[in-house]
Structures are given as C-alpha cells and as structure tokens.
Write an enzyme that holds these catalytic residues in place. Sequence first.
Site, mmCIF file in Angstrom:
data_model
loop_
_atom_site.group_PDB
_atom_site.id
_atom_site.type_symbol
_atom_site.label_atom_id
_atom_site.label_comp_id
_atom_site.label_asym_id
_atom_site.label_seq_id
_atom_site.Cartn_x
_atom_site.Cartn_y
_atom_site.Cartn_z
ATOM 1 N N GLY A 29 -18.258 41.545 43.255
ATOM 2 C CA GLY A 29 -19.491 40.886 43.694
ATOM 3 C C GLY A 29 -19.280 39.408 43.949
ATOM 4 O O GLY A 29 -18.148 38.933 43.981
ATOM 5 N N ASN A 30 -20.375 38.698 44.157
ATOM 6 C CA ASN A 30 -20.300 37.248 44.340
ATOM 7 C C ASN A 30 -21.526 36.595 43.718
ATOM 8 O O ASN A 30 -22.398 37.268 43.186
ATOM 9 C CB ASN A 30 -20.152 36.898 45.825
ATOM 10 C CG ASN A 30 -21.340 37.342 46.654
ATOM 11 O OD1 ASN A 30 -22.438 36.824 46.508
ATOM 12 N ND2 ASN A 30 -21.138 38.338 47.515
ATOM 13 N N ARG A 31 -21.588 35.273 43.753
ATOM 14 C CA ARG A 31 -22.598 34.536 42.993
ATOM 15 C C ARG A 31 -23.942 34.373 43.713
ATOM 16 O O ARG A 31 -24.808 33.651 43.234
ATOM 17 C CB ARG A 31 -22.063 33.159 42.615
ATOM 18 C CG ARG A 31 -20.871 33.222 41.692
ATOM 19 C CD ARG A 31 -20.452 31.820 41.259
ATOM 20 N NE ARG A 31 -19.144 31.842 40.653
ATOM 21 C CZ ARG A 31 -18.913 32.227 39.396
ATOM 22 N NH1 ARG A 31 -19.914 32.606 38.634
ATOM 23 N NH2 ARG A 31 -17.687 32.235 38.925
#
Length: 221
Positions: A29-31
């Site tokens: 995932g990412n932020r």
Amino acid sequence: PGAGPLDGLRITVSAGGTREPIDAVRYIGNRSSGRQGWALAQVAALAGASVRCVTTVDPPFRADLVEVLRVESAEQMLDAMRSAQEDSDVLIMSAAVADFRVAEPFAGKVKRAGKERLELSLVPNPDILVELVQHRKQPQVIVGFAAEVERLEESVANKLANKGVDLIVGNNVAEPGSEFGSVTNAVYLLDRLGRQRRIEMAPKTEIAASILAAIVALIEV
Ligand code: C5P
C-alpha cells in the site's frame, strides 16, 4: 432539482491508495489518506453534482450524498472507473495508484517457517488516467494529480502533456502541510489552455472548491 452551481453535473472521483495483494491477508500500500479525493466528492455533491467516489478508504467525514464504489487494487479501480466513465461528465483521478502489483499473489497466507528469503516479483499496473483518456467520449473533462517532491511546475506541465488530460493538480508532498495524510493542502493547477493557478495552504475542502472552479472553467470553454 436544486439550485447548486454544479447541478446536473455527473462527477466520478477516485480516492485513497490502492492495495495490491501479496497473499490472502497482506497487501502493498501507500500513505494516501483519501482526504483530498473525498473532499472533492463531498464539496461537489453539496454544490449539486451527482457524485460517485471510487475508493479504497471510507470517507474521513460524513459524505452521505456520495455514491460509494469500494475497490482495493489498481485493476479493480480501473474497472470501476471505466464503467463509471460511460455516464460521467467529469473524471478526477485523485487516488494514489500503485505503479506495480505482485505478479502472482499467493493463495492463502504465506508462512515464515523454513524460509531464508521470500521474493516478490512485481509487474506494472495499467495507468488508469491514460486508459480513461484513450476511451474518452467528448465532452468529458479528465483531471489528474501529480504528487511531487521537487520541481512541481515542471512535472505538472510534463504530466499534462504526456497523459493528455485537461487539468493537473500538482502538490508538493514534501512540503509541511501538504504531505500525505494532512488535512490541509497547497496546490498548483495547470489546464490544457495553459491557465495556471497557485492555491495557498488551506483545508482540503477549500482546495476542493478551487479545483472544482477550475473544472467548471474548462466546461464553459
Ligand atoms: O504518473 P503519475 O503516477 O505521477 O501520475 C499521477 C496521476 O496518474 C494521478 O492522477 C494518479 O491517480 C494517476 N495514475 C493512474 N494510474 C496509475 C498511476 C497513476 O491513474 N497506474
């Protein structure tokens, strides 16, 4: 029918970071918090637009007027955006789409026991924005984002040209107050007619209103 400034406009916006499965329980995932995308959805709906949000995250505030399409991966987001494209006047890709996904996600849950090393092989995801532009029916306004850490204006100009979109919303994600997850943002807008605007640090709902004004300016030409 109401009397909102966006009455009758059909807008589809994507929000959040995609989740690319590794196995049955894990993902890459990412932020991205989805806040700017959700702010766009909410502000557009309050202004009378008919809004769908293709999202990996729940709304961070009440967004009752918005139709929600939950997705996880980039491929699911592509499918949802493509089917929404049929009856949308405006498409906004504010989601942070993973550039790569695991080539062959494991079935079940990967176990640690007995492994010295675990290698993941990644393959590129489709560029959803480019796919949308390729399948555009006129008239349809297509908007992209550019999250950059340096040389923002140059990257925005390149992205506008390379992706063939109508408007790019650039933000410097290294700048305090406009990093991933913050409730404020500061953006640089550039449209296909060369009109540019800098919007100073403000809550993401206010930034959303300015982005929507830039979109309306494109519909009116
Ligand atoms: O090329 P870059 O990822 O910087 O472009 C960002 C823009 O492209 C954003 O609007 C993002 O939502 C979109 N994008 C996409 N599909 C991808 C990667 C980015 O639609 N695979």
